[in-house]
Write a protein that holds these residues in place. Structure first.
Motif, mmCIF file in Angstrom:
data_model
loop_
_atom_site.group_PDB
_atom_site.id
_atom_site.type_symbol
_atom_site.label_atom_id
_atom_site.label_comp_id
_atom_site.label_asym_id
_atom_site.label_seq_id
_atom_site.Cartn_x
_atom_site.Cartn_y
_atom_site.Cartn_z
ATOM 1 N N ASN A 75 0.822 -1.219 0.000
ATOM 2 C CA ASN A 75 0.000 0.000 0.000
ATOM 3 C C ASN A 75 0.852 1.264 0.000
ATOM 4 O O ASN A 75 0.443 2.301 -0.548
ATOM 5 C CB ASN A 75 -0.935 -0.002 1.210
ATOM 6 C CG ASN A 75 -2.125 -0.918 1.001
ATOM 7 O OD1 ASN A 75 -2.421 -1.333 -0.113
ATOM 8 N ND2 ASN A 75 -2.818 -1.237 2.085
ATOM 9 N N GLY A 130 -1.063 7.653 -5.849
ATOM 10 C CA GLY A 130 -2.345 8.185 -5.423
ATOM 11 C C GLY A 130 -3.419 7.134 -5.232
ATOM 12 O O GLY A 130 -4.615 7.472 -5.215
ATOM 13 N N ILE A 131 -3.043 5.884 -5.085
ATOM 14 C CA ILE A 131 -4.002 4.786 -4.913
ATOM 15 C C ILE A 131 -4.008 4.367 -3.446
ATOM 16 O O ILE A 131 -2.953 4.099 -2.870
ATOM 17 C CB ILE A 131 -3.646 3.586 -5.804
ATOM 18 C CG1 ILE A 131 -3.621 4.008 -7.273
ATOM 19 C CG2 ILE A 131 -4.634 2.448 -5.592
ATOM 20 C CD1 ILE A 131 -3.137 2.914 -8.215
ATOM 21 N N GLN A 132 -5.176 4.340 -2.852
ATOM 22 C CA GLN A 132 -5.306 3.897 -1.468
ATOM 23 C C GLN A 132 -5.751 2.431 -1.461
ATOM 24 O O GLN A 132 -6.907 2.113 -1.726
ATOM 25 C CB GLN A 132 -6.315 4.763 -0.716
ATOM 26 C CG GLN A 132 -6.419 4.415 0.775
ATOM 27 C CD GLN A 132 -7.371 5.331 1.514
ATOM 28 O OE1 GLN A 132 -7.967 6.216 0.911
ATOM 29 N NE2 GLN A 132 -7.509 5.129 2.811
ATOM 30 N N GLY A 133 -4.819 1.556 -1.178
ATOM 31 C CA GLY A 133 -5.115 0.136 -1.199
ATOM 32 C C GLY A 133 -5.786 -0.332 0.077
ATOM 33 O O GLY A 133 -5.654 0.286 1.136
ATOM 34 N N LEU A 173 1.592 1.770 -3.597
ATOM 35 C CA LEU A 173 0.422 2.261 -4.332
ATOM 36 C C LEU A 173 0.120 3.720 -4.017
ATOM 37 O O LEU A 173 -0.371 4.465 -4.880
ATOM 38 C CB LEU A 173 -0.794 1.392 -4.006
ATOM 39 C CG LEU A 173 -0.758 -0.055 -4.492
ATOM 40 C CD1 LEU A 173 -1.992 -0.807 -4.026
ATOM 41 C CD2 LEU A 173 -0.651 -0.126 -6.022
ATOM 42 N N SER A 174 0.431 4.123 -2.794
ATOM 43 C CA SER A 174 0.155 5.509 -2.412
ATOM 44 C C SER A 174 1.007 6.495 -3.194
ATOM 45 O O SER A 174 0.630 7.669 -3.339
ATOM 46 C CB SER A 174 0.388 5.692 -0.916
ATOM 47 O OG SER A 174 1.761 5.493 -0.587
#
Length: 310
Positions: A151, A158-161, A154-155
């Motif tokens: 995560n 800009g992706i919140q896993g 991914l952050s």
């Protein structure tokens, strides 16, 4: 017939046995530890577990014969058995083909004669040695936790896993990815099989204008089917027996919502969590029967797609 003839024959027989014993006695003596282990640690427990599968046994009291009740309960009154079978079959159906495909792809790359091949081969084989360990399972749990490294990566985009291991939609897939990561063993076997394919067949195909993709489907894959068959059997059996990753990542519960309740984990819970040894023995024998049926089916169908030299 003279009275001394049988005696002479007996003497000859005794002499023959004496010579056999004198010639082979050291070998038999060296085999004794193995025979004791085989009979006491393999055959004995197998026979005992088969008997216990027809009993009610809790380790504290004497086994009580219940006949086929354990097997009847398994198929008619145990929803967790059905759930564990669904999880295990899903794991097998996805992890084995993906692992074999990935292992074959890496083997094809290594077979092109790159520099430092022994180093790459050792590095790629290393996950197979470590993947089933408790340490790797703990590391995998940390990687896919809500605040884990996956995560964090991914952050950056800009992706919140999600918390992968605590979400029933993704938890099983984290174990499938871990299984695929352990591709080293089938990769080594694929690489050995690729080295046995005659290079003149590729040269002839190139002269005929066959592309690399066509050469793979018409030469490489058909000649590699015995190796594919062997790897598929071995990896499927290993997938059915998978236990440590699910036990560590789910803390021995199979949660969330039984999404990681492998069959072996459920068997462990029944045996050592609830001390239902009789029922656990029945579960173990069903697993043996399931693996045996799969193996027999694979051998029966192999004649339609496995191509040997003849």
């Amino acid at each position: 017939m003279e009275a001394g003839v049988p005696h002479a024959g007996g003497a000859v027989s005794q002499s023959w046995w004496s010579r056999v014993w004198q010639n082979h006695a050291p070998g038999y003596l060296f085999l004794i530890p193995w025979l004791v282990g085989f009979l006491g640690l393999t055959i004995g427990p197998i026979i005992t577990s088969f008997y216990l599968s027809f009993t009610d046994f809790d380790l504290l009291t004497a086994p009580e014969w219940v006949g086929a009740s354990n097997y009847i309960r398994m198929f008619t009154a145990d929803p967790k058995f059905i759930a564990s079978m669904q999880v295990t079959l899903t794991f097998v159906l996805f992890s084995v083909p993906l692992k074999l495909a990935f292992a074959l792809g890496v083997a094809l790359l290594l077979n092109r004669g790159m520099r430092g091949l022994p180093l790459y081969r050792a590095l790629f084989y290393l996950p197979s040695l470590l993947g089933a360990s408790v340490a790797i399972a703990i590391l995998w749990r940390q990687l896919f936790a809500g605040d884990g490294l996956v995560n964090d990566f991914l952050s950056v985009f800009g992706i919140q896993g999600p918390s992968w291991i605590s979400n029933p939609r993704y938890s099983l897939w984290t174990l499938i990815i871990l299984s695929i990561w352990q591709f080293g063993s089938p990769m080594i076997i694929f690489l050995a099989g690729l080295r046995q394919i005659p290079q003149d067949m590729y040269e002839a195909a190139s002269l005929d204008g066959a592309s690399r993709w066509r050469q793979f489907w018409k030469i490489t894959l058909p000649l590699l089917t015995p190796v594919v068959f062997f790897n598929a059997i071995i990896q499927t059996i290993e997938a059915f027996k998978s236990f440590t990753p699910a036990f560590i990542i789910s803390a021995g519960t199979g949660n969330p919502i039984n999404s990681t309740l492998f069959y072996t984990l459920y068997l462990y819970q029944e045996a050592f969590g609830f001390f239902r040894m009789g029922y656990a023995s029945a579960l173990a024998w069903f697993l043996l029967l399931l693996v045996a049926c799969f193996t027999a089916f694979s051998f029966l169908t192999s004649k339609y797609w496995v191509h040997y030299d003849d």
